[in-house]
Design a protein around this motif. Sequence first.
Motif, PDB file in Angstrom:
ATOM      1  N   ILE A   1     -63.705 -11.310 -27.866  1.00 29.20           N
ATOM      2  CA  ILE A   1     -64.630 -12.236 -28.605  1.00 29.20           C
ATOM      3  C   ILE A   1     -65.942 -11.375 -28.923  1.00 29.20           C
ATOM      4  N   ARG A   2     -66.816 -11.851 -30.059  1.00 30.04           N
ATOM      5  CA  ARG A   2     -68.687 -11.576 -29.784  1.00 30.04           C
ATOM      6  C   ARG A   2     -69.041 -13.064 -29.641  1.00 30.04           C
ATOM      7  N   ALA A   3     -69.952 -12.712 -28.937  1.00 34.49           N
ATOM      8  CA  ALA A   3     -70.802 -14.212 -28.982  1.00 34.49           C
ATOM      9  C   ALA A   3     -72.314 -14.161 -28.331  1.00 34.49           C
ATOM     10  N   GLU A   4     -72.628 -15.273 -27.683  1.00 39.42           N
ATOM     11  CA  GLU A   4     -74.558 -15.729 -27.739  1.00 39.42           C
ATOM     12  C   GLU A   4     -74.261 -15.770 -26.521  1.00 39.42           C
ATOM     13  N   VAL A   5     -75.474 -14.975 -25.456  1.00 38.61           N
ATOM     14  CA  VAL A   5     -75.410 -15.762 -24.605  1.00 38.61           C
ATOM     15  C   VAL A   5     -76.844 -16.909 -24.299  1.00 38.61           C
ATOM     16  N   LEU A   6     -76.629 -18.160 -24.398  1.00 41.07           N
ATOM     17  CA  LEU A   6     -76.692 -19.207 -24.103  1.00 41.07           C
ATOM     18  C   LEU A   6     -78.342 -19.208 -23.298  1.00 41.07           C
ATOM     19  N   SER A   7     -77.271 -19.185 -22.092  1.00 38.88           N
ATOM     20  CA  SER A   7     -78.329 -19.244 -20.570  1.00 38.88           C
ATOM     21  C   SER A   7     -77.573 -18.676 -19.671  1.00 38.88           C
ATOM     22  N   LEU A   8     -77.732 -18.372 -18.152  1.00 41.38           N
ATOM     23  CA  LEU A   8     -77.752 -18.018 -16.869  1.00 41.38           C
ATOM     24  C   LEU A   8     -76.717 -19.331 -16.972  1.00 41.38           C
ATOM     25  N   GLY A   9     -76.509 -20.205 -17.171  1.00 45.39           N
ATOM     26  CA  GLY A   9     -74.658 -21.079 -17.160  1.00 45.39           C
ATOM     27  C   GLY A   9     -75.117 -21.286 -15.547  1.00 45.39           C
ATOM     28  N   ASP A  10     -73.977 -21.915 -14.718  1.00 43.80           N
ATOM     29  CA  ASP A  10     -74.679 -22.041 -13.208  1.00 43.80           C
ATOM     30  C   ASP A  10     -74.461 -20.522 -12.515  1.00 43.80           C
TER      31      ASP A  10
ATOM     32  N   LEU B   1     -69.857 -14.914 -34.972  1.00 42.89           N
ATOM     33  CA  LEU B   1     -69.551 -15.159 -33.897  1.00 42.89           C
ATOM     34  C   LEU B   1     -67.988 -15.297 -33.337  1.00 42.89           C
ATOM     35  N   GLY B   2     -67.300 -14.864 -32.862  1.00 46.38           N
ATOM     36  CA  GLY B   2     -66.031 -15.795 -32.232  1.00 46.38           C
ATOM     37  C   GLY B   2     -65.006 -14.532 -31.851  1.00 46.38           C
ATOM     38  N   VAL B   3     -64.128 -14.210 -32.916  1.00 46.73           N
ATOM     39  CA  VAL B   3     -62.825 -13.732 -32.238  1.00 46.73           C
ATOM     40  C   VAL B   3     -63.220 -12.606 -33.158  1.00 46.73           C
ATOM     41  N   VAL B   4     -62.843 -10.938 -32.489  1.00 47.42           N
ATOM     42  CA  VAL B   4     -63.202 -10.372 -33.111  1.00 47.42           C
ATOM     43  C   VAL B   4     -61.321  -9.300 -32.895  1.00 47.42           C
ATOM     44  N   SER B   5     -60.779  -8.978 -32.391  1.00 49.18           N
ATOM     45  CA  SER B   5     -59.720  -8.512 -32.184  1.00 49.18           C
ATOM     46  C   SER B   5     -59.132  -9.520 -31.690  1.00 49.18           C
ATOM     47  N   ALA B   6     -57.369  -9.785 -32.407  1.00 48.30           N
ATOM     48  CA  ALA B   6     -55.840 -10.640 -31.399  1.00 48.30           C
ATOM     49  C   ALA B   6     -55.256  -9.925 -31.308  1.00 48.30           C
ATOM     50  N   GLU B   7     -54.251  -9.972 -30.185  1.00 49.18           N
ATOM     51  CA  GLU B   7     -52.756  -9.426 -30.269  1.00 49.18           C
ATOM     52  C   GLU B   7     -52.127 -10.775 -30.515  1.00 49.18           C
TER      53      GLU B   7
END
Length: 193
Positions: A133-142, A155-161
């Motif tokens: 997947i291609r995604a954007e980092v929102l925050s450092l999270g936990d 953004l989303g799935v760019v390659s799947a089998e």
Amino acid sequence: MATEEYMTPGEIVGKSYDYIAGPGTYLNPSNNTIYACAVGLKRLIPASPNAGDNRPTVEVVKEKEHGAVPEPGAIVTARVTKVMVRLASVNIICVGMRAVKEKFTGTVRQQDVRATEIDKVDMYTSFRPGDIIRAEVLSLGDARAYYLSTAKNELGVVSAESIAGATMIPISWTEMQCPLTNQIERRKVARVI
């Protein structure tokens, strides 16, 4: 105590009558000069008390290479490792076009999968383990994972089998098709950019 100084290849580190050439250095016997052959820190290691030679060893130690590090706003490429009812866990592979050297984990929460109809998002039809997947980092999270979002069109799935083992082809923003079996599987597909 060791002394440290930054060196680059070809720089004179010292003379062979003062030092023993160690890792990251080489000795030119014609002029008894020790040169750096790596980029790093010059270190002097004292001779051991029971050594027959009292000269310290000089070495040039390469600094640890730092790979890319995810930060808020960065676009990352990641492999889905686990899908649960409310989130998907991923291992981040690249930040932008740079590969990561350490292991970074991320989480795509149900509310961050897409921008509309958030309450209708089904994680099992959005991602599957193994998807890239291609995604954007929102925050450092936990402490365990970065929070990621796939809520933009690109953004989303760019390659799947597929189940048959073929790389699937996106046919809409919610579906991918296996070129071997023509079976259609649902995903949160990234628009090709």
